[in-house]
Design an enzyme around this catalytic site. Structure first.
Site, short mmCIF file in Angstrom:
data_model
loop_
_atom_site.label_atom_id
_atom_site.label_comp_id
_atom_site.label_asym_id
_atom_site.label_seq_id
_atom_site.Cartn_x
_atom_site.Cartn_y
_atom_site.Cartn_z
N MET A 110 41.22 38.86 38.07
CA MET A 110 41.56 38.59 36.59
C MET A 110 41.98 39.40 35.53
SD MET A 110 37.57 38.02 35.98
CE MET A 110 36.84 35.77 36.86
N TYR A 161 41.83 47.91 41.40
CA TYR A 161 42.70 47.60 39.86
C TYR A 161 44.00 48.57 39.42
CZ TYR A 161 40.90 42.56 40.38
OH TYR A 161 40.99 41.50 41.05
N THR A 180 46.23 37.51 45.56
CA THR A 180 45.34 38.60 45.06
C THR A 180 43.47 38.45 44.57
OG1 THR A 180 47.06 38.99 43.01
CG2 THR A 180 47.55 40.73 45.74
N GLU A 181 43.65 37.27 44.10
CA GLU A 181 42.37 36.77 43.89
C GLU A 181 42.21 35.29 44.03
OE1 GLU A 181 41.26 37.43 39.30
OE2 GLU A 181 41.98 39.57 39.53
N SER A 182 41.32 35.19 44.36
CA SER A 182 40.41 33.63 44.41
C SER A 182 38.79 33.27 44.89
CB SER A 182 41.09 32.57 45.08
OG SER A 182 40.96 31.22 44.86
#
Length: 386
Positions: A1, A169, A322-324
């Site tokens: 995000m 992050y 890298t994000e889901s």
């Protein structure tokens, strides 16, 4: 995000060790996900008959208003994709012809939740979530946005030992050191330098933690920035400059593994110049924001986005998600319904379709965030109770 306001004022930067970055949410992503479905193109699926799938309009704009999307029709479970490969990190960035299939989560979470902290134990068999995925994302912030203590980070990490890689992050809140000290000996880390005007400081922080508590072999990838183009914080060429600076500084520090800049899948499709800079394509993609995809189809949808990114890069760069994930609470958006059961189904679908190339988002609910549009921003924690 997306962590917005990436190039922060001096006052914000000085407070970085004391509080979570502001507005870490999907704000700009919502307006663009459905623009991926605009016209038909043809791809070849494992050498079999060609299959029509939706593609992006060539002149689509990243931050355009939401467009009415049509349902995709590709049977994407067999789409051939390549996983990232590195001679420095063979075990974590592996070369593959297609995403690996694996068993997925099958039970629901039932314990009551508390918003006193962003992490909570659900009583769930964590291995059911961790099996077959590349890793999971983690942020070290209290519900208030303050930094978690080393002991709190250790408590969180104790619940994540089955995940092969932990994605961070940034370097604030002493998180790199705390995670290195708390992670299992066989776990790796995907590190991030969030503030692109403090790249050398970020490298110094990483180097210190690595030399004190591990080795560079523990680091699978370092990302310079997160969703810079999607957030209108940088142009593709500027991202290239940031990556070059980071790569040089990291090499001087002793790291020779992959260096990337994470962005959204739509940003890469709309700006294929980004393919020139990262060692592989590291992209974030969430089926919920497509609004035309149900949780159970998250894996198929994600494979289609992997194919689009791979095609945008002319097949020259491997693709890692890298994000889901899927929100467990919030408003219904089209056919996308947030719930704990749907989150479980989405994770199962993602894991079965392309888990080996995917970092699940995220470990615990992020109560430090604003609710955001659709009220989902806090509720992506896979191991949280609500």
């Amino acid at each position: 995000m997306r962590l917005s306001n990436l190039i922060a004022s001096a006052s914000l930067l000085s407070a970085a060790t004391l509080a979570a970055p502001a507005n870490h949410e999907h704000k700009d992503k919502r307006a663009v996900v459905t623009t991926t479905v605009q016209k038909q193109t043809t791809i070849i699926v494992n050498g079999a008959a060609s299959t029509p799938v939706a593609a992006l309009e060539e002149n689509a704009v990243v931050n355009s208003a939401p467009a009415a999307a049509t349902s995709t029709t590709s049977s994407a479970a067999s789409v051939a994709t390549a996983a990232a490969s590195s001679s420095e990190n063979n075990s974590q960035v592996s070369a593959a012809a297609s995403p690996a299939s694996s068993s997925a989560a099958t039970s629901t979470q039932s314990s009551s939740s508390s918003q006193a902290s962003s992490s909570s134990s659900s009583g769930e068999d964590v291995s059911s979530f961790a099996s077959g995925v590349r890793g999971i994302t983690y942020t070290p912030y209290e519900s208030s946005g303050a930094c978690k203590s080393a002991s709190e980070v250790a408590s969180d990490l104790a619940q994540l030992t089955d995940f092969p890689v932990i994605r961070l992050y940034g370097t604030d809140c002493n998180q790199v050191e705390n995670v290195f000290k708390a992670k299992a000996s066989n776990q790796k880390v995907f590190l991030g330098i969030y503030y692109v005007d403090q790249i050398q400081d970020g490298v110094n922080t990483i180097k210190s933690a690595v030399e004190s508590y591990g080795s560079w072999d523990d680091v699978t990838t370092v990302s310079i920035g997160n969703e810079l183009v999607n957030g209108n914080q940088a142009t593709p060429s500027q991202v290239g400059q940031y990556i070059d600076s980071g790569r040089s500084a990291l090499k001087a520090a002793g790291y020779t593994g992959p260096v990337v800049s994470v962005d959204t899948f739509i940003a890469v499709i709309n700006n294929p110049e980004l393919c020139d800079y990262s060692d592989y394509m590291a992209v974030n993609a969430h089926a919920y924001f497509d609004k035309n995809t149900v949780a159970q189809d998250s894996g198929k949808w994600l494979l289609e986005q992997i194919q689009r990114v791979w095609t945008a890069c002319d097949g020259k760069k491997n693709v890692v998600i890298t994000e889901s994930g899927w929100p467990s609470k919030g408003e219904t958006y089209g056919v996308a319904v947030p719930s704990k059961e749907n989150q479980k189904d989405a994770v199962s679908a993602i894991t079965s379709s392309c888990g080996a190339d995917t970092f699940l988002f995220t470990a615990f609910n992020d109560y430090w965030k604003a609710d955001g549009a659709y009220g989902v921003e806090k509720y992506w924690g896979i191991l949280s109770n609500e």
